[in-house]
Structure formats: C-alpha cells, structure tokens
Design an enzyme around this catalytic site. Structure first.
Site, PDB file in Angstrom:
ATOM      1  CG  HIS A 178       2.138   1.633  -2.586  1.00 16.49           C
ATOM      2  ND1 HIS A 178       2.285   2.335  -3.760  1.00 16.49           N
ATOM      3  CD2 HIS A 178       2.540   0.364  -2.856  1.00 16.49           C
ATOM      4  CE1 HIS A 178       2.754   1.530  -4.702  1.00 16.49           C
ATOM      5  NE2 HIS A 178       2.920   0.320  -4.173  1.00 16.49           N
ATOM      6  CG  HIS A 232     -22.460  -7.530 -19.229  1.00 17.89           C
ATOM      7  ND1 HIS A 232     -22.306  -6.643 -20.280  1.00 17.89           N
ATOM      8  CD2 HIS A 232     -21.898  -6.917 -18.151  1.00 17.89           C
ATOM      9  CE1 HIS A 232     -21.673  -5.567 -19.861  1.00 17.89           C
ATOM     10  NE2 HIS A 232     -21.419  -5.697 -18.566  1.00 17.89           N
ATOM     11  CG  ASP A 256     -21.340  -5.010 -15.016  1.00 18.43           C
ATOM     12  OD1 ASP A 256     -20.513  -5.749 -15.566  1.00 18.43           O
ATOM     13  OD2 ASP A 256     -21.827  -4.001 -15.556  1.00 18.43           O
ATOM     14  CE  LYS A 277     -20.727 -12.416  29.641  1.00 21.50           C
ATOM     15  NZ  LYS A 277     -20.496 -11.666  28.400  1.00 21.50           N
ATOM     16  CG  ASP A 336     -16.733 -11.650  23.244  1.00 18.86           C
ATOM     17  OD1 ASP A 336     -17.275 -10.616  23.665  1.00 18.86           O
ATOM     18  OD2 ASP A 336     -15.505 -11.772  23.108  1.00 18.86           O
ATOM     19  CE  LYS A 393       4.373   3.719 -17.868  1.00 17.97           C
ATOM     20  NZ  LYS A 393       3.271   3.853 -18.856  1.00 17.97           N
ATOM     21  CG  ASP A 407      -1.498  10.420 -10.281  1.00 18.12           C
ATOM     22  OD1 ASP A 407      -2.409  11.083  -9.742  1.00 18.12           O
ATOM     23  OD2 ASP A 407      -1.391   9.186 -10.150  1.00 18.12           O
TER      24      ASP A 407
END
Length: 854
Positions: free
Chosen positions: A664, A43, A45, A252, A254, A720, A772
C-alpha cells in the site's frame, strides 16, 4: 484490527472521540495509556502504541500486580494515537459511558512488537505513574468472537498483591460509584473501589550512611545543592589504550551523554549541550527519583539495548523518535556531587566506589558502568571481540573537570573488511602518484555493479605507494561507473578504473550515506580478485545497511538475492497457495507491479503464518530488512516517522520473504514527499449493493471528473469495489489534494444521496456506496496495482481499460492464478496513460472558479 474498524464503528457527529485521522499527541516516544471506561460493562482499556496506532485490549477487572493472576484482555479495534488524551463522556452509540485516564507513560520491548503480537506473546516494560515494571500479554488458545489474551505481571521489584482498583484516585472512584447506581448496589460499588494503595517501589539506598561516606572522602568539600546544568568532562581520541595500573578502563557506550542534577529531591535531566530531557525520558526520571536522594549530580550515557544487551545507536534514535520501543538504559559512570558534598576533587576511584553503593538497589533502567583496572590492551581486545564501540580509559586518581583533558581517553574499536579498488584521487602536498584509493563493494542487486563506500588515503608503505602508482594510478575515466550518494569535493578530479585489486581496510564504523569512517589501509590482498567479493557472505557486514540511493535498476532475477525460508508454508489455505507461490507471482509480474511502488513510502500487510492467522500492517524498518530504503518523512499530523520504501525488485522479494502479501504505497515518492502525484477515490459498496451499481458509480465519477477537465483511470481493488485514480502532473500540495477529494466526495453524496455516502459510519452505508476520499491525505495509502490481497482466493488489485469495465464481474475478479495469463495476452498497458497524462490540479481549480464567476 485497524483504524478503519475504529472509524466505522463511530458516528463522529455524536461522539467527542477523536477521528481516525486526528493529529497525534506530541510525545516523541512510544506511549501506553490505560483508561477506565464506565460503559454498559465497566472495564479498563489497555492501549500500547505500535507504529501509528494504539493496539487496544479491554481488561474487565483491570491490571493486577500479582504475577499469579491472569487478567482477561479482549482485543478490540486499534485506536488513533490522539485517543491517549481522551477523557469525558461518550454519548449515545458505540461505547456509551464515561472515560477517565487511569495511567499514561512510555513502554519498551526487546524485538519487533508486531512480530511478538503475531506470535501471541508480547513481553514488555511499562513506565507509568501507576503501572511499572515488566508485563506479559499472552494470547488465549480459546476461540472467541474477539481474540482473547491474558495480561500478566512479571515477577520483578514491582510485583505485589495490588489490583488496579486499589490505585484509583478520588475522581475515578466517584465516577465508578456514579456509574454503578444503575448496575449494582451502592454497597457493592464501594466494595469495588477499595482503599488506595501505593505502587511498590524498589528498595532505596541508605541516604544518611552514604552521605557520611561521601563527606569523609579525601578532597570532598561541603557545597550547597545546585539544580543547574554542569558542563561534562570530555575525552580525547587515542589510537591505543594507555598502560599501567593507574588507569581504569570502561566500555565506550554508543548512545547520548545525559547529565543529571538533583536538588531538593527534584530530578533534572540534561543533554550534553544543556537541553532539558525530562519529558523525553520519564522512565529515567522515575528510576532516579526512586533512589530517594535529596541532592546529587550524575554523569552517564543513555543507550538502547539490542537482543545481546549491547548498545544500539540506531535503535536509540528510533526509540526516541517513537519508531521503535527498545529498552533504554542509563549507564552511570561518575558522581561529581552527592548530598551536599562536592566530589569534583575526590579521586575517580572513590567517586565510582560511592556510585556503585548508591546504585546497589537501583532498578532498571539505571545501571552502574563497571570498569577494569590496568591492562588496557586486554580491555580493548574484549571490546573488539564483543563488537562494542570501544573503551574509555580514565586516570584512577583524577578529579572531575569540565572540558577535554588527558585524564579521559577514548579508544575506538577498529573494524576491517575487503573492498575492490575502483579509482583514485590526485596527490596533494609532498605525496606523488595518488592521494587516496576509491573503494566499492559488490551491488547485490546487479550481476556486475558496484556500490561506492568511500576512500582510503593512509596506512600505505612507501613500497605500496610505488607499486600502486605504477599498477593502478595510470589513466582512467572521469565519470564514476556507479551513482554516488553524496558530493565529495575530493572526488572532483578523481579517475575511475575497472576493479582489479582488492584492499583490506580498517574503518571506525559507517557514517552518513553509508560511507566508511576513518579508514586506513590494513593490507592489499593479491590472493583475491574483485570477483571473489561477490561470492563471499557479506550480508552481516556493517556496510550492508539499508541504502537510500533511490536506484531504479533491478536484478534480472531478484529471487536469487534473497533466501526464501519455509517455501512450502501454506499462505492461502483455501487455494493451497504456498509462500513460494507468492514469491513466484511477484517475480512474474514484477515489471508491471514495480513502477507503482518504486521509491514510494509503502505500508505492507504481513501474514507470516498465512492469511488464516494474524496479519498486521507494517511501515517502519524492522530488524533483518537490508534491501529496502528508509526515509524520515513528515505525516499529516506534523509528526515525523521513518518509513520503508522499495528501491528495486529485490526490496519486494525481501518483504515477501518477511511475509508481506499486500503493498500500500503513498500517493507520492520519497523524493517529492510534500506533494501528491495522484488522487484516489475508493468506491466501497455497502451491504446489498450489486456490482453493476459499482460499475455505474465509477463511470459517473469519471464523467464528473472529465467535466472538470480531469482524466482518470480505473482498477479493481481485489476486494468489493473499484478505485478511480486521477494522475497529477505536475504534482500538487497535499492540502489542496485532500480538500479537493473531500469536496468532490461530499458533492457526489449530496447530489445522489440514495447512491452515495461520504462518511465512514457503517450504519449509514446500507444499500449505498461509500466514496472514501481519506486515502488522499499525507501518509494515507491505497493498494498498489497488481498487489495481492490477504483475502480468500488470493485476489489481485488490477488496472483496467475503461472499455473493459463492463465485462468485469467483481472487484476480486482477478487472482494470483489468472493475472499472469491476463498480462501475457495484453498488447499494451491498460494504464499506459498514467505516465503521459499531464494535468495540473490548481490550474483546473482556478479555471473552474473563473467559470463559476461567469
């Protein structure tokens, strides 16, 4: 989809693919990449950079240039930007097979790409070596395990009966034949890689005919090609346009001045100061190459287009830095050299006539900058009406010469608005009374506050000077009543007064620190009082741009400042919680919630149509946000990006109005972005891990940190697990924080291998708790205290006292309904120590090192 999914699915001890936190590519523009993947099922990607990730789709048959063909595109997990350069073999495991790069380039879209994707229809343009022109990604209505889309070519100059397989090179064809040996017959494989066809190109102008036309122009001189930078002709500023039919008038634009030289068919783009720009503008280079010219010099302006096809300078800057994907256009207005002929002595009228013919069949993003002849006042009035930057007036019979002259004049549009007079400066020279009036507009976040916007010292009549000297310039305070965004030497002797007078002022745009540029008095408004300005609808004014004041004061009721649309829209279907309920929640807990995100770069998770439909991360400014701050910050990879951050309570409510549920923040503030002021360990339980083990793990982490001399705090994540947070005061360099967090997590997993794992690989997490530590890199985030989570039940990330941890039943124990009740009963802040703990990580590490030597 997210990078956590990408990280979770791969074992980086076996695959050569880049990690989720790998350094980005060096491109400053938003890129796309298409890779041919010879996995178990061959395939293509297809990947588009949106923000800091590559949004990705697997396209089994590859893109088609035929607009009548809909190609299935299955949405897969986001990939890191570094994946754009990945080629080679993927070993055993997820995605096993060979990867080739089929195409790579930049892309653009009109509007917010995340919002378009969320709605299910993204229209965009590709500028690659193979894939070009406009395309559509349309979400399928079918319910599948993975979201399905259709990739469709738009009807444009590049549409043709061509498939991706028609464009494969020899290397990719060989890879396809090799991979096919185990899955299909050789004959079938050869059939699948058809003879390579050329990408269709727009029609080019007849070069020889135009070259003869150029050579015959009066003043034209034969001259050899030159690929070197040439100095541009510049303009002089004038207040009013010149009169007479010998003048032509252009818009003009920008943007950025870009000069082009072509020699021997090779295109070179230059900035106004002679810096090469080919790498930054590949789509412009491609479009000019498609003209089929051997030699030429072009002069024009690079602009970004907004939704009204007006030039958008802020959008241009963000697009060039990779923070937006707005369509670019190269507005060409002069042709001083063409196919062996120097045209600098030919008239501008003749040069522009030739230029228009050269561009007759040009493709976007090239465009001819048209003009009108005579009647400059009407041209300026048109620019004012359409809110363009202004006009450029040029002598029609002039040649092209470097530097400034009276042949090219710029006349900028004047804007006007009303402001309260809040002070004055001392007079200088022959003037008496005062030098200039100090101006302010109402602060939308406070009931009585004002925001300083600049000063005005010209445009006064003698009568006005006398009246204002007697009525206003009499006393005042030396200390300004509002924060000033910049130090202005002219304000050192200023006196500040209570707002009593309204002045209407001309200005030419907004400069640095959102101060008015080139002001002059239009009139005084005796019919209006400063209080009237607070009631007027000024949100659309250019002076209401996002600010960077870092002000911590919040409105008494921030919801009053933001209009909430669709308040009855159901956000959490399982609990019948509406958008208004979410607004009310954040308003109720604002005093507890705001300190955790205030002035911190913050990513939000937006669910504009509720948690039952698509949600997505956002950390950059989008159109319509006016009450958040923005800051350009360096990321861990070294690249820079513009981040949003909450300045006050109104910022939060505005983000909620835009569908934000989760917040976050970084572990730092925008004022000290090079250093972290906290460490976060996320204890994420894998399958079959009971809650009591998570509690025990948090207590163990606390104990080990305490043995090092570090105090810690704990909170539920709303998911969790639990977060154990280590406050740092003074703050600490990111590299030190990241190294410590990684070493601690690895040591914990090494000492307790049956309990903990420090790698994100999902196959290794069964029955264990993942520690983590990746939330401690520059640019990484963790959920804010008291933030909602976009999960069933509307859970909330909640700070706890260590003593009450044993009473908590899960990481999602508190919800939108129970948190206000909990806060009402609390006698003190569970995290009160967050502001009082003083612990220096480098000092702790130094002490530990000495202890080991002993």
């Amino acid at each position: 989809m997210s990078l956590r999914d990408y990280q979770r699915k791969r074992d980086f001890t076996k695959t050569s693919e880049p990690r989720a936190d790998a350094a980005k590519n060096n491109a400053s523009r938003a890129i796309f990449v298409v890779q041919l993947h010879h996995a178990s099922s061959r395939h293509f990607d297809f990947r588009l950079q949106v923000g800091d990730t590559l949004k990705s789709w697997a396209v089994p048959k590859g893109p088609s240039f035929d607009p009548s063909v809909k190609r299935l595109a299955v949405e897969v997990e986001d990939h890191p930007i570094a994946y754009a350069d990945f080629q080679g073999d993927i070993a055993e495991g997820y995605g096993k097979g060979h990867v080739d790069q089929f195409d790579k380039g930049v892309w653009s879209t009109q509007g917010d790409p995340e919002a378009q994707l969320q709605k299910g229809h993204l229209e965009f343009e590709l500028f690659g070596q193979r894939l070009k022109g406009r395309w559509h990604l349309i979400r399928s209505g079918r319910k599948e395990r993975q979201p399905s889309w259709f990739l469709v070519k738009a009807k444009d100059a590049f549409a043709a009966d061509i498939d991706a397989d028609d464009l494969l090179d020899a290397t990719m064809k060989a890879s396809t034949l090799k991979a096919a040996k185990t899955t299909m017959s050789k004959a079938a494989a050869k059939k699948s890689v058809a003879k390579k066809k050329a990408v269709p190109k727009p029609k080019a102008a007849a070069r020889s005919t135009l070259a003869k036309f150029a050579a015959a122009l009066p003043g034209a001189i034969r001259s050899p090609p030159n690929a070197d930078f040439f100095k541009p002709q510049l303009t002089k500023l004038r207040e009013h346009p010149p009169t007479g039919s010998e003048w032509i008038h252009e818009v003009k634009w920008d943007g950025y001045r870009i000069l082009t030289t072509i020699a021997d068919g090779k295109v070179h783009l230059w900035s106004r100061n002679g810096l090469p720009w080919n790498d930054r503008l590949p789509e412009i280079v491609q479009a000019i190459e498609a003209l089929g010219l051997s030699s030429a010099h072009f002069d024009g302006e690079l602009i970004a287009l907004d939704e009204k096809s007006h030039s958008d300078f802020n959008g241009l800057q963000k697009t060039l830095s990779g923070d937006a994907q707005k369509p670019l256009a190269y507005m060409l207005f002069d042709l001083p050299y063409f196919e062996g002929t120097d045209l600098t002595r030919a008239t501008l009228s003749d040069r522009k006539a030739l230029l228009k013919r050269v561009l007759a069949h040009a493709s976007h993003p090239l465009a001819f900058s048209s003009h009108s002849v005579g009647n400059g006042e009407a041209a300026l009035a048109m620019a004012n009406k359409q809110k363009l930057e202004g006009i450029v007036s040029k002598r029609a019979n002039s040649g092209y010469r470097s530097g400034r002259s009276d042949d090219w004049l710029k006349i900028k549009r004047l804007e006007s608005d009303e402001f309260a007079v809040v002070g004055y400066t001392e007079p200088k020279g022959s003037r008496t009374g005062f030098g200039s009036l100090l101006l302010a507009r109402p602060d939308p976040d406070t009931a009585r506050g004002w925001i300083y916007v600049g000063r005005v010292g010209t445009g006064f009549t003698d009568t006005q000077l006398g009246d204002l000297t007697r009525s206003l310039a009499t006393g005042g305070a030396k200390k300004p009543p509002m924060p000033l965004a910049a130090i202005d030497p002219q304000l050192r002797g200023a006196l500040w007064i209570k707002p009593r007078v309204v002045a209407e002022v001309f200005y030419r745009g907004i400069g640095n620190h959102t101060l008015l540029r080139q002001t002059s008095l239009k009139t005084l408004r005796p019919d209006k009082a400063p209080a009237d300005l607070r009631d007027s609808d000024r949100d659309a004014s250019a002076t209401s741009t996002p600010r960077k004041t870092g002000k911590k004061t919040a409105a008494k009721n921030p919801t009053d400042a933001i209009a909430i649309t669709h308040p009855d829209r159901v956000v959490y279907a399982d609990e019948a919680i509406t958008k208004q309920d979410v607004v009310d929640y954040y308003a109720k807990v604002m005093d507890w919630f705001l300190p955790g995100v205030l002035n911190r770069p913050t990513s939000v998770i937006r669910c504009p149509e509720g948690t039952a439909k698509a949600c997505f991360f956002q950390k950059h400014l989008i159109q319509g946000l006016h009450r958040v701050g923005t800051a350009k910050l360096k990321e861990e990879s070294g690249a820079q990006a513009i981040y949003i951050y909450p300045e006050n309570a109104t910022s939060i409510i505005e983000l909620v109005q835009f569908g934000a549920l989760e917040f976050h923040p970084w572990g730092t503030t925008v004022a000290d972005a090079d250093r972290a002021d906290r460490i976060v360990f996320d204890l994420d339980p894998g399958p079959n891990v009971f809650w009591d083990r998570v509690v025990a793990a948090a207590r163990l982490v606390r104990k080990l940190l305490a043995q090092m001399g570090l105090e810690s705090l704990v909170r539920t994540t709303g998911g969790k697990g639990l977060h154990v947070l280590v406050p740092l005061k003074p703050s600490c360099a990111w590299a030190t924080v990241r190294a410590f967090a990684e070493a601690f997590a690895n040591s914990l997993a090494g000492a307790h291998p049956l309990e903990f794992v420090a790698t994100a690989t999902k196959t290794q997490r069964g029955g264990k708790i993942y520690v983590d530590y990746l939330r401690n890199g520059r640019g990484a985030t963790s959920v804010a205290s008291y933030s909602l989570r976009a999960r069933t039940g509307a859970p909330v990330a909640t700070p706890l006292r260590w003593e009450e941890l044993g009473k908590i039943k899960s990481g999602a124990a508190f919800t939108i309904k129970t948190i206000p009740i909990r806060l009402a009963k609390l006698r003190s802040d569970p995290w009160k120590a967050l502001t009082t703990i003083k612990q220096d990580l480098p000092a702790v590490l130094k002490h530990l090192a000495k202890s080991r030597k002993k």
